[in-house]
Scaffold this motif. Structure first.
Motif, PDB file in Angstrom:
ATOM      1  N   ARG A  14       0.788  -1.235   0.000  1.00  0.00           N
ATOM      2  CA  ARG A  14       0.000   0.000   0.000  1.00  0.00           C
ATOM      3  C   ARG A  14       0.816   1.279   0.000  1.00  0.00           C
ATOM      4  O   ARG A  14       0.349   2.302  -0.474  1.00  0.00           O
ATOM      5  CB  ARG A  14      -0.911   0.028   1.237  1.00  0.00           C
ATOM      6  CG  ARG A  14      -2.164  -0.788   1.036  1.00  0.00           C
ATOM      7  CD  ARG A  14      -3.193  -0.465   2.093  1.00  0.00           C
ATOM      8  NE  ARG A  14      -2.690  -0.778   3.423  1.00  0.00           N
ATOM      9  CZ  ARG A  14      -3.440  -1.292   4.396  1.00  0.00           C
ATOM     10  NH1 ARG A  14      -4.698  -1.527   4.196  1.00  0.00           N
ATOM     11  NH2 ARG A  14      -2.927  -1.553   5.570  1.00  0.00           N
ATOM     12  N   HIS A  15       2.004   1.248   0.563  1.00  0.00           N
ATOM     13  CA  HIS A  15       2.711   2.508   0.808  1.00  0.00           C
ATOM     14  C   HIS A  15       4.041   2.654   0.064  1.00  0.00           C
ATOM     15  O   HIS A  15       4.816   3.542   0.367  1.00  0.00           O
ATOM     16  CB  HIS A  15       2.946   2.701   2.307  1.00  0.00           C
ATOM     17  CG  HIS A  15       1.686   2.627   3.109  1.00  0.00           C
ATOM     18  ND1 HIS A  15       0.610   3.468   2.896  1.00  0.00           N
ATOM     19  CD2 HIS A  15       1.310   1.799   4.108  1.00  0.00           C
ATOM     20  CE1 HIS A  15      -0.364   3.166   3.738  1.00  0.00           C
ATOM     21  NE2 HIS A  15       0.031   2.154   4.480  1.00  0.00           N
ATOM     22  N   GLY A  16       4.316   1.772  -0.897  1.00  0.00           N
ATOM     23  CA  GLY A  16       5.518   1.936  -1.711  1.00  0.00           C
ATOM     24  C   GLY A  16       6.759   1.220  -1.215  1.00  0.00           C
ATOM     25  O   GLY A  16       7.735   1.101  -1.948  1.00  0.00           O
ATOM     26  N   GLY A  17       6.743   0.733   0.025  1.00  0.00           N
ATOM     27  CA  GLY A  17       7.932   0.065   0.567  1.00  0.00           C
ATOM     28  C   GLY A  17       8.255  -1.239  -0.156  1.00  0.00           C
ATOM     29  O   GLY A  17       9.422  -1.529  -0.443  1.00  0.00           O
ATOM     30  N   THR A  18       7.232  -2.016  -0.472  1.00  0.00           N
ATOM     31  CA  THR A  18       7.439  -3.292  -1.163  1.00  0.00           C
ATOM     32  C   THR A  18       7.807  -3.046  -2.620  1.00  0.00           C
ATOM     33  O   THR A  18       8.619  -3.764  -3.191  1.00  0.00           O
ATOM     34  CB  THR A  18       6.181  -4.183  -1.039  1.00  0.00           C
ATOM     35  OG1 THR A  18       5.841  -4.288   0.342  1.00  0.00           O
ATOM     36  CG2 THR A  18       6.433  -5.579  -1.589  1.00  0.00           C
TER      37      THR A  18
END
Length: 171
Positions: A14-18
């Protein structure tokens, strides 16, 4: 090098980390001379054009993102015919970088069905600014906030995947 030797790196989070982890993995595979596509798992129509596949999901409350699970479900037969590596990211706080998390039951069954390699766990990133809800905010306010992604470990894993793709997929 034909299209079949391309590697798909699909991610869900959801937040770009992956996504950032997927991009670093793709860069390492590219440096190993492989053709790589990085795609959001939700945008993957099929895997037939790829010689190998890497799928990664952020872990939320020990669950994989639904779009990553759907990718595995919809493409199970095709995935069973090519080498597949899975990773998930999520653990935060002290010891996060070495903390191995087992696959959620549903994903474990899919992984067995497609004969995927053993899943690797990478530390996650917890940014209090992107967290919603009381419990997550409490977690994010303490020692679990921060970026626990071990880039050297991620790159080393990706290089290993690259070597194995080159030996297992007919170039």
């Amino acid at each position: 090098m034909g299209r079949m030797t391309a590697v798909l790196v699909a991610y869900a989070g959801r937040h770009g980390g992956t996504r950032q982890i997927a991009e670093v993995i793709a860069a390492e595979l590219g440096a190993a001379g492989l053709t790589v596509d990085v795609r959001d798992a939700a945008d993957v129509a099929g895997v037939e054009h790829y010689g190998a596949v890497v799928v990664g999901s952020a872990l939320y409350y020990h669950r994989w993102r639904p779009e990553a699970v759907r990718l595995l479900e919809r493409n199970a037969r095709a995935l069973a015919e090519r080498p597949v590596w899975l990773f998930h990211s999520g653990p935060c706080g002290p010891g996060a970088a070495t903390h191995q998390v087992s696959l959620p039951a549903k994903v474990a069954l899919l992984a067995a069905r497609i004969d995927a390699e053993r899943t690797v766990t990478f530390g996650g990133r917890l940014d209090p600014a992107t967290v919603h809800g009381l419990i997550p905010k409490l977690l994010a306010s303490g020692r679990r906030a921060g970026d626990f992604r071990d880039w050297d470990r991620i790159k080393a894993w990706a290089r290993d995947v690259g070597r194995r793709v080159r030996t297992r997929v007919a170039l």
